[in-house]
Design a protein around this motif. Structure first.
Motif, mmCIF file in Angstrom:
data_model
loop_
_atom_site.group_PDB
_atom_site.id
_atom_site.type_symbol
_atom_site.label_atom_id
_atom_site.label_comp_id
_atom_site.label_asym_id
_atom_site.label_seq_id
_atom_site.Cartn_x
_atom_site.Cartn_y
_atom_site.Cartn_z
ATOM 1 N N ALA A 250 0.825 -1.107 0.186
ATOM 2 C CA ALA A 250 0.002 0.136 -0.187
ATOM 3 C C ALA A 250 0.953 1.202 0.024
ATOM 4 C CB ALA A 250 -1.010 0.018 1.287
ATOM 5 N N ASP B 257 0.445 4.044 1.399
ATOM 6 C CA ASP B 257 0.292 4.848 2.748
ATOM 7 C C ASP B 257 0.742 3.896 3.690
ATOM 8 O OD1 ASP B 257 -1.989 3.327 2.415
ATOM 9 O OD2 ASP B 257 -3.129 5.032 2.641
ATOM 10 N N ALA B 258 1.228 2.953 3.713
ATOM 11 C CA ALA B 258 1.595 1.841 4.699
ATOM 12 C C ALA B 258 2.756 1.316 4.821
ATOM 13 C CB ALA B 258 0.507 0.828 4.988
ATOM 14 N N SER B 259 3.377 0.980 5.798
ATOM 15 C CA SER B 259 4.690 0.380 5.918
ATOM 16 C C SER B 259 4.315 -0.893 5.562
ATOM 17 C CB SER B 259 5.478 0.709 7.304
ATOM 18 O OG SER B 259 5.666 1.819 7.520
ATOM 19 N N GLY C 25 5.182 1.403 1.530
ATOM 20 C CA GLY C 25 5.029 2.718 1.257
ATOM 21 C C GLY C 25 6.112 3.611 1.467
#
Length: 223
Positions: free
Chosen positions: A146, A148-150, A153
């Motif tokens: 994603a 916007d996620a670790s 990201g």
């Protein structure tokens, strides 16, 4: 790549079936912007997508290939497997002294000629990474990709993606198919007995081709 009639893939299914059973790892080759310099070659995993019409790749942003790749109309992605050195004394014609044989190499080679498109937008890169994870790590056990996620990201800015539209495929199965059946059976036995490197895998490819092709001289006379 030189492909004799007896080395050619029997159909598109043959190279696709082979690719499904081997590591999807090859060399991405692009012409150098300076024609006096050697082409650039990048070792990389790749994923076959869009029903075989596209290859997906991602590379580190600092890779020096980018300006050459962006300028290219066509590139190649080449891979090779199931290869073995065949010594001279295995290839003597029946009734001839062993020392009269000529050595060769057996191998499978597949080369994709492609039109490259560099992908820089985060969503596009995430789609490539997700597709490659699904292909190369089908057991899962990884975080979702994603933007916007670790962990992915924060790492996306460090890579660029490449979509390679497949223009044509050159596939070669070089296993002495033009030789008599008895000759090939003898080499298969020798490979299995030697058993070093990829000998067993090479023998399996030669046996598979022998079962499909049979006697080449008879096959090529068929209408």
């Amino acid at each position: 790549m030189l492909i004799h009639p007896w080395d050619a893939a029997l159909d598109a299914h043959e190279w696709r079936d082979w690719l499904a059973t081997t590591a999807r790892f090859g060399m991405l080759v692009a012409n150098n912007l300076d024609p006096a310099q050697a082409p650039l070659m990048v070792p990389t995993h790749f994923t076959l997508a869009a029903a075989g019409e596209e290859l997906l790749v991602h590379l580190a942003r600092p890779n020096p290939v980018w300006p050459h790749l962006e300028a290219a109309t066509e590139v190649r992605l080449a891979l090779i497997g199931d290869y073995a050195y065949i010594p001279s004394y295995w290839r003597a014609d029946a009734g001839d002294p062993d020392e009269d044989g000529v050595p060769t190499s057996y191998y499978t080679a597949v080369q994709f000629v492609c039109r490259p498109t560099v992908v820089d937008d985060p969503i596009g890169k995430a789609e490539i990474l997700a597709a490659q994870l699904a292909d190369l790590q089908p057991e899962g056990r990884h975080a979702d990709v994603a933007v916007d996620a670790s962990p992915y990201g924060r790492m996306l800015p460090g890579i660029r993606g490449v979509r390679l539209a497949v223009l044509r495929v050159e596939a070669k199965f070089k296993y002495d198919d033009h030789k008599p059946v008895e000759h090939r059976e003898r080499v298969i036995d020798n490979l299995e007995q030697r058993g070093t490197g990829l000998d067993v895998e090479t023998a399996a490819q030669q046996r598979r081709r022998l079962d499909s092709v049979g006697e080449w001289q008879t096959r090529r006379r068929q209408p």
